[in-house]
Scaffold this motif. Structure first.
Motif, PDB file in Angstrom:
ATOM      1  N   ARG A   1       0.784  -1.148   0.001  1.00 41.59           N
ATOM      2  CA  ARG A   1       0.106   0.011   0.142  1.00 41.59           C
ATOM      3  C   ARG A   1       0.722   1.113   0.168  1.00 41.59           C
ATOM      4  NH1 ARG A   1      -3.281   3.304   3.715  1.00 41.59           N
ATOM      5  NH2 ARG A   1      -2.150   2.596   5.234  1.00 41.59           N
ATOM      6  N   GLY A   2       0.564   2.139  -1.029  1.00 47.66           N
ATOM      7  CA  GLY A   2       1.386   3.456  -0.850  1.00 47.66           C
ATOM      8  C   GLY A   2       2.469   3.192  -2.107  1.00 47.66           C
ATOM      9  N   PRO A   3       2.751   4.453  -2.769  1.00 52.84           N
ATOM     10  CA  PRO A   3       3.275   4.308  -4.136  1.00 52.84           C
ATOM     11  C   PRO A   3       4.832   3.813  -3.653  1.00 52.84           C
ATOM     12  CG  PRO A   3       3.372   6.513  -3.366  1.00 52.84           C
ATOM     13  CD  PRO A   3       2.439   5.712  -2.275  1.00 52.84           C
ATOM     14  N   LEU A   4       5.532   2.911  -4.729  1.00 51.53           N
ATOM     15  CA  LEU A   4       6.857   2.674  -4.766  1.00 51.53           C
ATOM     16  C   LEU A   4       7.500   3.107  -6.201  1.00 51.53           C
ATOM     17  CD1 LEU A   4       6.719  -0.874  -2.947  1.00 51.53           C
ATOM     18  CD2 LEU A   4       7.714   1.220  -2.155  1.00 51.53           C
ATOM     19  N   PRO A   5       8.719   3.788  -6.160  1.00 50.26           N
ATOM     20  CA  PRO A   5       9.523   3.898  -5.127  1.00 50.26           C
ATOM     21  C   PRO A   5       8.828   5.034  -4.337  1.00 50.26           C
ATOM     22  CG  PRO A   5      10.605   4.670  -7.317  1.00 50.26           C
ATOM     23  CD  PRO A   5       9.157   3.932  -7.542  1.00 50.26           C
ATOM     24  N   SER A   6       9.473   5.295  -3.217  1.00 49.07           N
ATOM     25  CA  SER A   6       9.022   6.476  -2.180  1.00 49.07           C
ATOM     26  C   SER A   6      10.389   7.077  -1.559  1.00 49.07           C
ATOM     27  CB  SER A   6       8.125   5.984  -1.140  1.00 49.07           C
ATOM     28  OG  SER A   6       7.544   6.955  -0.276  1.00 49.07           O
ATOM     29  N   PRO A   7      11.082   7.987  -2.451  1.00 49.05           N
ATOM     30  CA  PRO A   7      12.270   8.310  -2.012  1.00 49.05           C
ATOM     31  C   PRO A   7      12.252   9.606  -0.972  1.00 49.05           C
ATOM     32  CG  PRO A   7      11.862   9.196  -4.073  1.00 49.05           C
ATOM     33  CD  PRO A   7      10.676   8.133  -3.808  1.00 49.05           C
ATOM     34  N   TYR A   8      11.232  10.204  -0.679  1.00 50.64           N
ATOM     35  CA  TYR A   8      11.214  11.329   0.084  1.00 50.64           C
ATOM     36  C   TYR A   8      10.511  11.068   1.409  1.00 50.64           C
ATOM     37  CZ  TYR A   8      12.869  13.334  -4.249  1.00 50.64           C
ATOM     38  OH  TYR A   8      13.549  13.539  -5.405  1.00 50.64           O
ATOM     39  N   MET A   9       9.998   9.767   1.726  1.00 53.87           N
ATOM     40  CA  MET A   9       9.292   9.754   2.952  1.00 53.87           C
ATOM     41  C   MET A   9       8.158  10.417   3.312  1.00 53.87           C
ATOM     42  SD  MET A   9      11.402   9.703   6.872  1.00 53.87           S
ATOM     43  CE  MET A   9      13.072   9.305   5.890  1.00 53.87           C
ATOM     44  N   LEU A  10       7.205  10.406   2.341  1.00 58.55           N
ATOM     45  CA  LEU A  10       5.975  11.359   2.301  1.00 58.55           C
ATOM     46  C   LEU A  10       4.791  10.241   2.205  1.00 58.55           C
ATOM     47  CD1 LEU A  10       7.505  14.523   0.452  1.00 58.55           C
ATOM     48  CD2 LEU A  10       6.252  14.471   2.849  1.00 58.55           C
ATOM     49  N   PHE A  11       4.698   9.330   2.261  1.00 50.92           N
ATOM     50  CA  PHE A  11       3.700   8.174   2.283  1.00 50.92           C
ATOM     51  C   PHE A  11       3.937   7.053   3.303  1.00 50.92           C
ATOM     52  CE2 PHE A  11       4.179   9.934  -1.958  1.00 50.92           C
ATOM     53  CZ  PHE A  11       2.754  10.140  -2.336  1.00 50.92           C
ATOM     54  N   VAL A  12       2.985   6.731   3.705  1.00 50.21           N
ATOM     55  CA  VAL A  12       2.985   5.619   4.675  1.00 50.21           C
ATOM     56  C   VAL A  12       2.776   4.164   3.844  1.00 50.21           C
ATOM     57  CG1 VAL A  12       2.329   7.070   6.910  1.00 50.21           C
ATOM     58  CG2 VAL A  12       0.690   5.677   5.625  1.00 50.21           C
ATOM     59  N   HIS A  13       3.417   3.076   4.333  1.00 54.85           N
ATOM     60  CA  HIS A  13       3.085   1.750   3.764  1.00 54.85           C
ATOM     61  C   HIS A  13       2.849   0.675   4.861  1.00 54.85           C
ATOM     62  CE1 HIS A  13       5.199   4.185   0.993  1.00 54.85           C
ATOM     63  NE2 HIS A  13       4.945   3.096  -0.043  1.00 54.85           N
ATOM     64  N   ASP A  14       1.935  -0.158   4.521  1.00 52.38           N
ATOM     65  CA  ASP A  14       1.732  -1.211   5.320  1.00 52.38           C
ATOM     66  C   ASP A  14       2.910  -2.194   5.365  1.00 52.38           C
ATOM     67  OD1 ASP A  14      -0.716  -0.471   6.066  1.00 52.38           O
ATOM     68  OD2 ASP A  14      -1.657  -1.542   4.282  1.00 52.38           O
ATOM     69  N   VAL A  15       3.549  -2.437   6.586  1.00 55.26           N
ATOM     70  CA  VAL A  15       4.377  -3.515   6.679  1.00 55.26           C
ATOM     71  C   VAL A  15       3.886  -4.816   6.731  1.00 55.26           C
ATOM     72  CG1 VAL A  15       6.382  -4.396   8.116  1.00 55.26           C
ATOM     73  CG2 VAL A  15       5.589  -1.878   8.298  1.00 55.26           C
ATOM     74  N   ALA A  16       4.422  -5.766   5.939  1.00 50.63           N
ATOM     75  CA  ALA A  16       4.131  -7.059   5.550  1.00 50.63           C
ATOM     76  C   ALA A  16       4.025  -7.876   6.953  1.00 50.63           C
ATOM     77  CB  ALA A  16       4.846  -7.742   4.403  1.00 50.63           C
ATOM     78  N   PRO A  17       2.979  -8.789   7.160  1.00 52.55           N
ATOM     79  CA  PRO A  17       2.999  -9.338   8.383  1.00 52.55           C
ATOM     80  C   PRO A  17       4.216  -9.994   8.546  1.00 52.55           C
ATOM     81  CG  PRO A  17       0.712  -9.616   7.311  1.00 52.55           C
ATOM     82  CD  PRO A  17       1.687  -8.997   6.308  1.00 52.55           C
ATOM     83  N   GLY A  18       4.744 -10.772   7.512  1.00 52.59           N
ATOM     84  CA  GLY A  18       6.210 -11.687   8.008  1.00 52.59           C
ATOM     85  C   GLY A  18       7.407 -10.895   8.378  1.00 52.59           C
ATOM     86  N   TRP A  19       7.153  -9.537   8.279  1.00 54.40           N
ATOM     87  CA  TRP A  19       8.257  -8.569   8.359  1.00 54.40           C
ATOM     88  C   TRP A  19       8.224  -7.820   9.663  1.00 54.40           C
ATOM     89  CZ3 TRP A  19      13.198  -8.168   6.245  1.00 54.40           C
ATOM     90  CH2 TRP A  19      13.513  -8.928   5.160  1.00 54.40           C
ATOM     91  N   ARG A  20       6.936  -7.959  10.274  1.00 56.32           N
ATOM     92  CA  ARG A  20       6.622  -7.005  11.411  1.00 56.32           C
ATOM     93  C   ARG A  20       7.741  -7.317  12.669  1.00 56.32           C
ATOM     94  NH1 ARG A  20       0.259  -6.124  11.017  1.00 56.32           N
ATOM     95  NH2 ARG A  20       0.509  -4.721   8.721  1.00 56.32           N
ATOM     96  N   ASP A  21       7.840  -8.597  12.905  1.00 56.66           N
ATOM     97  CA  ASP A  21       8.422  -9.088  13.979  1.00 56.66           C
ATOM     98  C   ASP A  21      10.121  -9.000  13.597  1.00 56.66           C
ATOM     99  OD1 ASP A  21       6.316  -9.592  15.408  1.00 56.66           O
ATOM    100  OD2 ASP A  21       6.216 -11.840  15.038  1.00 56.66           O
ATOM    101  N   ARG A  22      10.230  -9.073  12.299  1.00 56.54           N
ATOM    102  CA  ARG A  22      11.728  -8.861  12.156  1.00 56.54           C
ATOM    103  C   ARG A  22      12.352  -7.354  12.080  1.00 56.54           C
ATOM    104  NH1 ARG A  22      13.161 -12.117   6.621  1.00 56.54           N
ATOM    105  NH2 ARG A  22      15.234 -11.488   7.349  1.00 56.54           N
ATOM    106  N   ILE A  23      11.362  -6.332  11.573  1.00 58.80           N
ATOM    107  CA  ILE A  23      11.930  -5.268  11.822  1.00 58.80           C
ATOM    108  C   ILE A  23      10.877  -4.326  12.531  1.00 58.80           C
ATOM    109  CG2 ILE A  23      13.240  -5.076   9.732  1.00 58.80           C
ATOM    110  CD1 ILE A  23      10.563  -3.858   8.280  1.00 58.80           C
TER     111      ILE A  23
END
Length: 550
Positions: free
Chosen positions: A446-468
């Motif tokens: 969710r949210g545009p990619l690439p996103s070089p300027y930190m101006l959108f939020v993105h959902d973190v994939a469930p499998g990565w939430r505990d890793r980061i």
């Protein structure tokens, strides 16, 4: 054509230089004066000429003030009306307008050799619009039309502009919203009610909103309403009836988080309606956003997902600082210049290896020159050290984008609290992930990619939430920055080195500063920050300065 743009009225004084359609330099005065957002005690809270920033811009290009063809001032006092006539309570507004009228003489005094007649007044919201649309990749620089939405606290007599640019860079205004109705001022009022500094701390309200539920939404829908013709109305809100006013530093409650969540949601809903109205009117496929409201990255993602536009672009200095750039771009385009593509956010001061080493020697600090400073930083981060990263030219705008950044390991949840302690800021504030662009899609949705300027939020994939976990906000999102190898090779090398050591292609990134201070800009600033905060390694140019025992 050599055009210096200047913002010097509401807040965030700044200067930008455009030469023959090329953006050469842009910087905020706070990076030189060390006064964040240019704030001073009332009544002089914002009426600060960006003297140091303007002089630096000229010096960067080897110009004298007399060499300029024009100075673009991002406020047109000829369009302004008294605050009382606009339904605003602003006892200093008459002084602000007097200041603006005298701006040509003030600028000529600050920049000896400048002809006051060279100063041109550019409407505030036109400056905002140009700062985004005339820099956007899917706009006139690419020979395409683009729509633009500007929303902020206020301009001369309005708080909103909906327009479109044709491929030649000509603006058509479709709708404006006259004051006192203003989404920006509404958000500022809430910011102050929650005990924060208005026109400065609105991003804290956005962060707090994620901790609440929008249980006041129905009431707010009655008071903040689109009018169906591209505008909106905002009726007075009794904030105390919803949640009691907080004093600075006072502990917030669920009522305050719910109020923040409710206002945030309503602002998102209204913005979405405004964007859909504009798209249906023009039929264009790209949208640029500007004004302080465009720094609301949660709302930006809502617009990207629901407005129907194929491309939504936000210039990283979307607040008032960006109007200096926009005013200059507007005059350049109006003068027939062909505008060059946006060069990136690193438009501020840079320092040579020799200059950095001279500062290090003068400070009498121990330093080394590793074979690769990126690998030295990656090694420190993998060992759970905190790294101050000072590389290249500083960023234009409020986001640290890998030039003046504070970095840490994302795999340790406690690093969120640790970094907030390092910076001396509230613990509900999130930190952001920096990720290699080609890896972002597998981690963030969710949210545009690439996103070089930190101006959108993105959902973190469930499998990565505990890793980061350090970079996952309470609502499961992250405000990411993607890094392209070809654009940021040193930064990419650091990320690659960190992944080799940890298996994680993500690093925590937050701005290199402490609470209430502007971002670090010079090597001396970097050493002062390093000396006053528990940072393990300062990676400054090709050099590394280590904390004793780290």
């Amino acid at each position: 054509m050599r055009v210096l743009g200047v913002n010097a009225l509401f807040h965030d004084p700044s200067a930008a230089l455009v030469i023959d359609g090329v953006t050469v330099a842009a910087a905020e005065e706070e990076r030189f004066s060390r006064r964040k957002h240019g704030h001073r005690p009332v009544p002089f809270a914002a009426w600060e000429l960006p003297e140091l920033a303007a002089r630096w811009c000229l010096a960067e290009a080897g110009l004298e003030p007399g060499d300029l063809d024009a100075v673009a001032y991002s406020f047109d006092v000829g369009l302004a009306r008294p605050a009382d006539d606009l339904g605003l309570h602003d006892p200093w507004d008459h002084l602000r307008q007097t200041y603006a009228r005298q701006a040509p003489d003030f600028l000529a005094s600050a920049l000896p050799g400048l002809d006051p007649a060279a100063v041109r007044f550019v409407p505030h919201h036109v400056s905002h619009a140009a700062s985004a649309a005339l820099a956007a990749p899917h706009g006139p620089v690419g020979g395409e039309p683009i729509d633009v939405l500007v929303l902020d606290g206020r301009g001369e007599c309005a708080s909103h502009l909906a327009g479109s640019y044709d491929p030649a860079g000509r603006l058509t205004t479709h709708r404006t919203q006259e004051l006192p109705d203003s989404l920006g001022l509404l958000y500022e009022d809430l910011t102050e009610h929650l005990g924060f500094l208005r026109s400065s701390d609105e991003y804290k309200v956005m962060a707090m909103a994620s901790y609440g539920e929008p249980r006041f939404l129905d009431e707010l829908r009655e008071r903040i309403r689109p009018t169906g013709d591209g505008g909106f109305g905002t009726r007075r809100i009794d904030w105390n009836a919803l949640a009691k006013r907080l004093q600075p530093g006072e502990q917030w409650t669920s009522d305050h988080a719910d109020l923040a969540a409710s206002v945030q949601r309503r602002v998102e809903e209204v913005l979405l309606e405004l964007a859909i109205w504009l798209r249906e009117r023009t039929g264009n496929t790209s949208l640029a956003l500007a004004g302080g409201v465009a720094l609301n990255c949660v709302a930006n993602t809502v617009l990207h997902a629901g407005s129907g536009y194929e491309h939504v672009w936000v210039q990283p200095a979307a607040g008032d600082a960006g109007t200096a750039l926009g005013a200059a771009l507007h005059l350049a385009a109006s003068g027939g210049e062909t505008l060059a593509p946006w060069p990136g956010a690193d438009l501020g001061r840079g320092w040579s290896e020799e200059e950095i080493e001279t500062v290090l020697r003068t400070a009498r600090v121990s330093y080394e020159r590793p074979a690769d400073v990126a690998e030295a930083a990656a090694e420190c981060l993998a060992a759970d050290g905190v790294v101050a990263w000072f590389q290249g030219r500083s960023e234009f705008g409020p986001r640290a984008l890998g030039h003046r950044s504070l970095l840490a390991h994302p795999g340790r949840a406690e690093n969120l609290e640790r970094l907030n302690d390092v910076k001396g800021r509230e613990q509900f504030r999130p930190v952001a992930p920096m990720v290699l662009a080609h890896r972002a899609g597998e981690i963030f949705g969710r949210g545009p990619l690439p996103s070089p300027y930190m101006l959108f939020v993105h959902d973190v994939a469930p499998g990565w939430r505990d890793r980061i976990p350090a970079v996952v906000h309470v609502d499961g999102t992250a405000r990411i920055q993607t890094v392209e190898v070809e654009h940021e090779p040193l930064l990419a090398r650091m990320l690659e080195g960190f992944e080799r050591r940890t298996g994680l292609p993500v690093v925590v990134n937050t701005s290199l500063n402490t609470a209430g201070r502007p971002m670090v800009d010079s090597p001396r600033d970097a050493l002062e920050c390093f000396g006053s905060a528990p940072i393990d390694l300062l990676a400054i140019g090709p050099f590394a300065v280590r904390r004793a025992g780290a």
